[in-house]
Design a protein around this motif. Structure first.
Motif, PDB file in Angstrom:
ATOM      1  N   VAL A 315       0.841  -1.203   0.000  1.00  0.00           N
ATOM      2  CA  VAL A 315       0.000   0.000   0.000  1.00  0.00           C
ATOM      3  C   VAL A 315       0.869   1.244   0.000  1.00  0.00           C
ATOM      4  O   VAL A 315       0.604   2.216  -0.729  1.00  0.00           O
ATOM      5  CB  VAL A 315      -0.962  -0.013   1.204  1.00  0.00           C
ATOM      6  N   LEU A 316       1.933   1.236   0.810  1.00  0.00           N
ATOM      7  CA  LEU A 316       2.855   2.377   0.828  1.00  0.00           C
ATOM      8  C   LEU A 316       3.476   2.602  -0.549  1.00  0.00           C
ATOM      9  O   LEU A 316       3.546   3.734  -1.042  1.00  0.00           O
ATOM     10  CB  LEU A 316       3.964   2.132   1.850  1.00  0.00           C
ATOM     11  N   GLU A 317       3.913   1.516  -1.182  1.00  0.00           N
ATOM     12  CA  GLU A 317       4.580   1.630  -2.478  1.00  0.00           C
ATOM     13  C   GLU A 317       3.624   2.124  -3.555  1.00  0.00           C
ATOM     14  O   GLU A 317       3.981   2.982  -4.381  1.00  0.00           O
ATOM     15  CB  GLU A 317       5.169   0.275  -2.863  1.00  0.00           C
ATOM     16  N   ALA A 318       2.421   1.588  -3.550  1.00  0.00           N
ATOM     17  CA  ALA A 318       1.443   2.024  -4.550  1.00  0.00           C
ATOM     18  C   ALA A 318       1.050   3.477  -4.328  1.00  0.00           C
ATOM     19  O   ALA A 318       0.954   4.259  -5.285  1.00  0.00           O
ATOM     20  CB  ALA A 318       0.216   1.123  -4.497  1.00  0.00           C
ATOM     21  N   ALA A 319       0.820   3.852  -3.082  1.00  0.00           N
ATOM     22  CA  ALA A 319       0.453   5.238  -2.784  1.00  0.00           C
ATOM     23  C   ALA A 319       1.574   6.193  -3.163  1.00  0.00           C
ATOM     24  O   ALA A 319       1.330   7.260  -3.747  1.00  0.00           O
ATOM     25  CB  ALA A 319       0.110   5.380  -1.304  1.00  0.00           C
ATOM     26  N   ALA A 320       2.811   5.827  -2.848  1.00  0.00           N
ATOM     27  CA  ALA A 320       3.946   6.685  -3.184  1.00  0.00           C
ATOM     28  C   ALA A 320       4.039   6.909  -4.690  1.00  0.00           C
ATOM     29  O   ALA A 320       4.348   8.012  -5.157  1.00  0.00           O
ATOM     30  CB  ALA A 320       5.240   6.069  -2.666  1.00  0.00           C
ATOM     31  N   ALA A 321       3.743   5.868  -5.475  1.00  0.00           N
ATOM     32  CA  ALA A 321       3.856   5.948  -6.930  1.00  0.00           C
ATOM     33  C   ALA A 321       2.623   6.565  -7.590  1.00  0.00           C
ATOM     34  O   ALA A 321       2.476   6.500  -8.809  1.00  0.00           O
ATOM     35  CB  ALA A 321       4.092   4.545  -7.496  1.00  0.00           C
ATOM     36  N   CYS A 322       1.741   7.179  -6.786  1.00  0.00           N
ATOM     37  CA  CYS A 322       0.550   7.863  -7.297  1.00  0.00           C
ATOM     38  C   CYS A 322      -0.429   6.907  -7.992  1.00  0.00           C
ATOM     39  O   CYS A 322      -1.111   7.276  -8.954  1.00  0.00           O
ATOM     40  CB  CYS A 322       0.929   8.990  -8.255  1.00  0.00           C
ATOM     41  N   GLN A 323      -0.504   5.679  -7.482  1.00  0.00           N
ATOM     42  CA  GLN A 323      -1.440   4.700  -8.041  1.00  0.00           C
ATOM     43  C   GLN A 323      -2.812   4.877  -7.405  1.00  0.00           C
ATOM     44  O   GLN A 323      -2.947   4.792  -6.185  1.00  0.00           O
ATOM     45  CB  GLN A 323      -0.936   3.283  -7.757  1.00  0.00           C
ATOM     46  N   PRO A 324      -3.875   5.124  -8.178  1.00  0.00           N
ATOM     47  CA  PRO A 324      -5.219   5.160  -7.593  1.00  0.00           C
ATOM     48  C   PRO A 324      -5.533   3.818  -6.936  1.00  0.00           C
ATOM     49  O   PRO A 324      -5.191   2.752  -7.470  1.00  0.00           O
ATOM     50  CB  PRO A 324      -6.117   5.416  -8.807  1.00  0.00           C
ATOM     51  N   MET A 325      -6.182   3.867  -5.757  1.00  0.00           N
ATOM     52  CA  MET A 325      -6.419   2.651  -4.984  1.00  0.00           C
ATOM     53  C   MET A 325      -7.821   2.627  -4.387  1.00  0.00           C
ATOM     54  O   MET A 325      -8.371   3.664  -4.028  1.00  0.00           O
ATOM     55  CB  MET A 325      -5.413   2.540  -3.838  1.00  0.00           C
ATOM     56  N   VAL A 326      -8.317   1.402  -4.232  1.00  0.00           N
ATOM     57  CA  VAL A 326      -9.466   1.112  -3.390  1.00  0.00           C
ATOM     58  C   VAL A 326      -8.969   0.127  -2.350  1.00  0.00           C
ATOM     59  O   VAL A 326      -8.416  -0.919  -2.692  1.00  0.00           O
ATOM     60  CB  VAL A 326     -10.634   0.497  -4.189  1.00  0.00           C
TER      61      VAL A 326
END
Length: 417
Positions: A315-326
Motif C-alpha cells: 500500500v505504501l509503495e502504490a500510494a507513493a507511486a501515485c497509483q489510484p487505490m481502493v
C-alpha cells in the motif's frame, strides 16, 4: 528503486541509495553495534523491512547479520540475500524453521545462541511471531544482548477472540518480560498488544515502515491496461473472494472489467475454482510474483480487499507511486491513508467494495490522479526510510541506556564471526 517483497519479490535498490544514519545521541554514540536480525520466512513485507534495515545499519557503521529459515523464499530469497552479502559483516545463517510450534524449535534456539556467541552480537532483533520467539527466548550465558522485537502483525492478527488467538496472546504476554524494546510497525499492532496481550512493556515505540525517495516517481499507465490490479499473497486474510465477487457483480451490471492478479500463495487453486464458479475466469489474469512498479503501470486502479493487515508495504509503495487505490479499512491501512482514510471501505462487504471500484473508475481522470498525488505527498512526509532507520537505532540506544548495569553488554570491539 526498491521493489516490493509483498509477494516474494526481489529488491533492486542500488547500494548507493542506502541512507547513512548515525546512532542517536546516547551513552554509546559513535560506537559499533553488532546486530543480528532473526526471522522465519524471507518473503513478504517483513523481509523487505529487514533488508532495508540491514542496508541502513551497515551504512551507518554497524555490523549486521541475519538468521532466517532455510526452507522458504526459493530462488528470489536466495538472490536477495546474495545481493545483501556485502552488507552482512556478521554473515547470514539459514536454519530449518517451522511456521507453528515444533520440537525442532529447540535446535533453532541453540543455533541462534551459537550465532550470538560467535558474532558477539549486542542487539538481537526478532521480527514476526516466530523470529520474536527465537530472539527473546534464546539462552545466552553471561552478558545478554538487547532483545528487540518487531511483531509485523502475525499472531496479533490471527482470528482475534478465538481460542488459539488467546493462546498466542498469552505467549506474547510472557515474552514481553524478556523484551528490552518493542518496535511496533504501526499504532494498530501496538494497540492490539495492549488490548489482547497486556502486561508490562519495558520500552515501546512506534516505528512505521519507510520507503525510499526513488519510490515516489509516478509510474504512469500503459496502453491497454487492466482495469484492476492486485499485488500480494493469495491467501484467506487478503480478502480475495470478496474482490472476485465484487468483480462478478460489476460485470453483471454491464461493466466488462478485467483484473490482473500478481502473486502466489496457498489459496491459488481455490481462488481459480471460485473464478470459474462465478463465471469470471476469462476476466482474470494470474501472474507470478514480480517487481511492483511495472505492475502498477499495467492497471488503472489497485484494489486491496484485505481482512487483516499491519502496515503493508504494498500500500505504501502504490500510494507513493501515485497509483489510484481502493482499500479496506483494516489494520494499519488507515494510518497510511491518514486524512484520506474516509475513502476506505469496510472489509467483507462486496457491495461497498464494488461501489467504490465503480466510483473511482467513473471519476474524471484528473480528479482521480489528483487525489492519488495528494496521498503520495502525504506519504512522503510521514513514511521516510531515513526516519524508520533512525527510529530503530534510537530504540536500540534507549534500551541500552535503560538496561540495568548488571546486564550491560560491551558494544565495542571486533566481531568474532
Amino acid at each position: 528503486m526498491v521493489a516490493s517483497l509483498a509477494a516474494g519479490i526481489t529488491p533492486s535498490r542500488p547500494v548507493s541509495e542506502s541512507p547513512v544514519i548515525a546512532l542517536p545521541s546516547s551513552p554509546h554514540k559513535g560506537e559499533c553495534l553488532r546486530i543480528l536480525h532473526v526471522f522465519r520466512a524471507p518473503v513478504g513485507g517483513l523481509f523487505r523491512h529487514v533488508l532495508d534495515l540491514v542496508r541502513i545499519q551497515a551504512a551507518s557503521g554497524h555490523q549486521v547479520g541475519i538468521v532466517c529459515d532455510a526452507n522458504t523464499g526459493g530462488e528470489r530469497a536466495a538472490r536477495a540475500l546474495a545481493e545483501l552479502a556485502p552488507h552482512l559483516a556478521l554473515g547470514c545463517v539459514r536454519l530449518p524453521m517451522q511456521r507453528n510450534p515444533h520440537p525442532s524449535d529447540l535446535s533453532v534456539l541453540l543455533g541462534v545462541r551459537e550465532r550470538v556467541r560467535t558474532t558477539g552480537a549486542t542487539i538481537l532483533h526478532g521480527h514476526g511471531a516466530k523470529g520474536g520467539v527465537f530472539a527473546r527466548l534464546c539462552p545466552v550465558p553471561g552478558a545478554s544482548p538487547i532483545r528487540a522485537y518487531t511483531p509485523h502483525g502475525g499472531s496479533y492478527n490471527y482470528r482475534p477472540g478465538s481460542a488459539l488467538h488467546r493462546v498466542y496472546m498469552s505467549i506474547e504476554r510472557l515474552l514481553a518480560r524478556a523484551t528490552d524494546v518493542f518496535l511496533f510497525e504501526s499504532e494498530f499492532v501496538a494497540t492490539r498488544h495492549r488490548t489482547y496481550a497486556g502486561g508490562t512493556v519495558r520500552l515501546g515505540r512506534i516505528v512505521h515502515n519507510g520507503i525510499a525517495e526513488s519510490e515516489f516517481e509516478p509510474v504512469g499507465t500503459v496502453a491497454a491496461a487492466f482495469d484492476l490490479i492486485y499485488v500480494g499473497e493469495l491467501r484467506e486474510a487478503k480478502g480475495l473472494p470478496f474482490l472476485f465477487r465484487a468483480l462478478s457483480r460489476l460485470r453483471k451490471e454491464g461493466r466488462p472489467l478485467s483484473l490482473l492478479m500478481v502473486g502466489s500463495g496457498p489459496d491459488t487453486e481455490s481462488l481459480t475454482a471460485l473464478a470459474d464458479e462465478l463465471g469470471i475466469r476469462d476476466a482474470i489474469a494470474f501472474e507470478p510474483p514480480q517487481p511492483i512498479r511495472p505492475v502498477l503501470g499495467r492497471g488503472r486502479v489497485m484494489v486491496i480487499p484485505s481482512l487483516a493487515e499491519s502496515l503493508p508495504y504494498v500500500v505504501l509503495e502504490a500510494a507513493a507511486a501515485c497509483q489510484p487505490m481502493v482499500a479496506t479499512n483494516v489494520g494499519g491501512i488507515p494510518e497510511i491513508f491518514g486524512a484520506f482514510s474516509g475513502n476506505l471501505v469496510p472489509p467483507r462487504d462486496v457491495y461497498a467494495l464494488s461501489t467504490a471500484i465503480a466510483r473511482i473508475l467513473d471519476e474524471p481522470e484528473d480528479v482521480r490522479d489528483g487525489r492519488a498525488k495528494a496521498l503520495s505527498d502525504s506519504i512522503r512526509a510521514r513514511f521516510s526510510m531515513n526516519r524508520m532507520g533512525a527510529d530503530v537505532l534510537s530504540g536500540y540506544a534507549a534500551a541500552l541506556q535503560n538496561r540495568p548495569s548488571d546486564r550491560a553488554v560491551a558494544i565495542t570491539g571486533t566481531a568474532r564471526a
